[in-house]
Enzyme design. Structure first.
Site, PDB file in Angstrom:
ATOM      1  N   GLU A   1       0.871  -1.175   0.000  1.00 26.82           N
ATOM      2  CA  GLU A   1       0.000   0.000   0.000  1.00 26.82           C
ATOM      3  C   GLU A   1       0.907   1.224   0.000  1.00 26.82           C
ATOM      4  OE1 GLU A   1      -3.072  -0.078  -0.480  1.00 26.82           O
ATOM      5  OE2 GLU A   1      -3.544  -2.175  -0.117  1.00 26.82           O
TER       6      GLU A   1
ATOM      7  N   CYS B   1      -2.062   9.218   2.332  1.00 26.04           N
ATOM      8  CA  CYS B   1      -1.637   8.699   1.028  1.00 26.04           C
ATOM      9  C   CYS B   1      -2.656   8.980  -0.067  1.00 26.04           C
ATOM     10  CB  CYS B   1      -1.363   7.198   1.120  1.00 26.04           C
ATOM     11  SG  CYS B   1      -2.761   6.216   1.704  1.00 26.04           S
TER      12      CYS B   1
END
Length: 444
Positions: free
Chosen positions: A204, A238
């Protein structure tokens, strides 16, 4: 006991079936939620100590997300784990097929510092739900949160099931699955280390996520949602909008709306609220301080120690602001006129983790741009939906999780074919033309 020795004991526990019973996994997840509830104040205090994160943000973006993941797994785990029937072709008649869900074994979960609680515990929920043992490596930068995570894990899990580790050489240990959240550079190192043991990985990562405001967008609503998405966790998210693409027709009007939304949410009497979280990365702060004096600042632009106020800067595709993920509350703003032109510009860059579109002509972007996930007329909120897989593509990551997708990520689906007594002898040598004609009929 070393981490390597702990992993050996965990693997023995896994192979003995110690964490396999569904009832055991459900009980562990319920106990985990109860322990988190008991320590909510500790978690909030830790995030304040680590980077001045407001308790409201801690609850909504860290604790609440984990509660949702646990509740989803507890509710559906028996159904997810049930063996599934599989179609069997005529070539294997008589037979039946079954698919069994089982954990990989011992999973390593490496968490980042920006959401240090959620991104350590949410993947752990998936690992436990799937029947794995796990080693959790919290972020070393957020020491107070790491200490609370360790206390929670020690209170809920026996050491042969889940343990906390801080070892720098942890990737030298053979694990059965690795789940990593962090930068692309660190992700490459994780993948390289995993290759030594052929360990499957989920990465991720992040990247430069575009946010498009078209000429027909509701500007006031878009401004509020973009300002929040960029500034939540001080831009250290993110999936935060990394840069803004504004249609020429609304450029000036939208900048005014965005500035007003930022002022309303994050300032009081023109002064930045002291609850605005710190920018933790010293390298990012140095980059921002070096670049701001040479930038066309549209609003904001002040820094003070580890505080960076919400800022918008005029930029172009070749700007220094556009070379790397910003991970701070600074938003480069670019103009556009033609949809296809900016689609081509976005696609010429590494594939983003997220894409956001405001307006009523989203189809060219949804269909024409590869990205991990995103929103139409909102930002960030797709991450909160358990039925939507969260993950990147290309340089922004591989694999996904949340809800059932977390269970799938940490699960090996083992297929078994059960054969009956009847025999189709045509498959055995010696072969004749009749054998071939028969096979062609059933496999056409």
């Amino acid at each position: 006991m070393t981490t390597a020795e702990t992993v050996v004991i965990m693997r023995q526990h896994f192979l003995s079936g110690g964490i396999r019973p569904i009832a055991t996994r459900i009980a562990l997840l319920k106990n985990l939620k109860a322990e988190i509830k008991r320590r909510e104040d500790e978690i909030c205090a830790a995030l304040v100590a680590d980077f001045n994160k407001h308790p409201f943000d801690t609850f909504t973006t860290e604790i609440g997300v984990v509660y949702g993941e646990i509740d989803c797994a507890v509710k559906h785990l028996r159904r997810w784990s049930k063996p599934k029937k599989a179609h069997v072709s005529l070539a294997d008649f008589p037979a039946k097929g079954r698919v069994y869900a089982e954990g990989y074994g011992v999973a390593l979960i490496i968490a980042p510092w920006n959401y240090p609680f959620q991104l350590a515990i949410a993947p752990l929920v998936g690992a436990i739900a799937a029947g794995n043992c796990a080693v959790v490596k919290p972020a070393s930068r957020t020491k107070a949160t790491a200490a609370v995570i360790a206390r929670i894990i020690e209170a809920v899990f026996s050491p042969e099931r889940v343990a906390v580790a801080y070892s720098r050489d942890i990737l030298d240990i053979p694990f059965d699955y690795i789940f990593f959240t962090g930068s692309a550079a660190a992700g490459r190192a994780v993948m390289t280390a995993a290759a030594k043991y052929l360990t499957p990985v989920t990465l991720e990562l992040g990247g430069k996520s575009p946010c498009i405001v078209d000429r027909d967008a509701d500007l006031k609503r878009a401004a509020r949602r973009i300002a929040w998405g960029k500034c939540v966790n001080t831009g250290q998210t993110c999936v935060a909008p990394d840069y803004l693409l504004l249609h020429d027709a609304v450029y000036d009007a939208f900048i005014a709306e965005l500035k007003a939304a930022v002022q309303e949410m994050y300032y009081e009497n023109g002064v930045l609220r002291d609850t605005f979280a710190a920018v933790c990365d010293e390298t990012k702060r140095a980059f921002i301080n070096e670049l701001l004096p040479h930038s066309n600042v549209l609003f904001g632009g002040k820094t003070d120690g580890n505080t960076v106020e919400p800022t918008a800067v005029a930029a172009d595709w070749d700007s220094e602001w556009m070379q790397n993920e910003i991970f701070a509350p600074v938003l480069p703003v670019l103009r556009f006129c033609k949809t296809q032109e900016i689609i081509e510009k976005i696609n010429a860059r590494p594939r983003p983790l997220a894409l956001y579109y405001f307006g009523f002509n989203e189809k060219p972007f949804v269909d024409g741009v590869p990205f991990g996930g995103g929103c139409v007329n909102d930002t960030v909120m797709h991450v909160a939906e358990h039925d939507l897989p969260f993950g990147g593509v290309g340089a922004s990551g591989m694999g996904c999780y949340h809800g059932k997708y977390s269970f799938d990520t940490f699960t090996h689906y083992k297929s078994v074919l059960y054969k009956g007594k009847a025999e189709i002898k045509v498959k055995y040598p010696p072969y004749t033309d009749a054998n071939l004609r028969f096979v062609r009929k059933i496999l056409k």
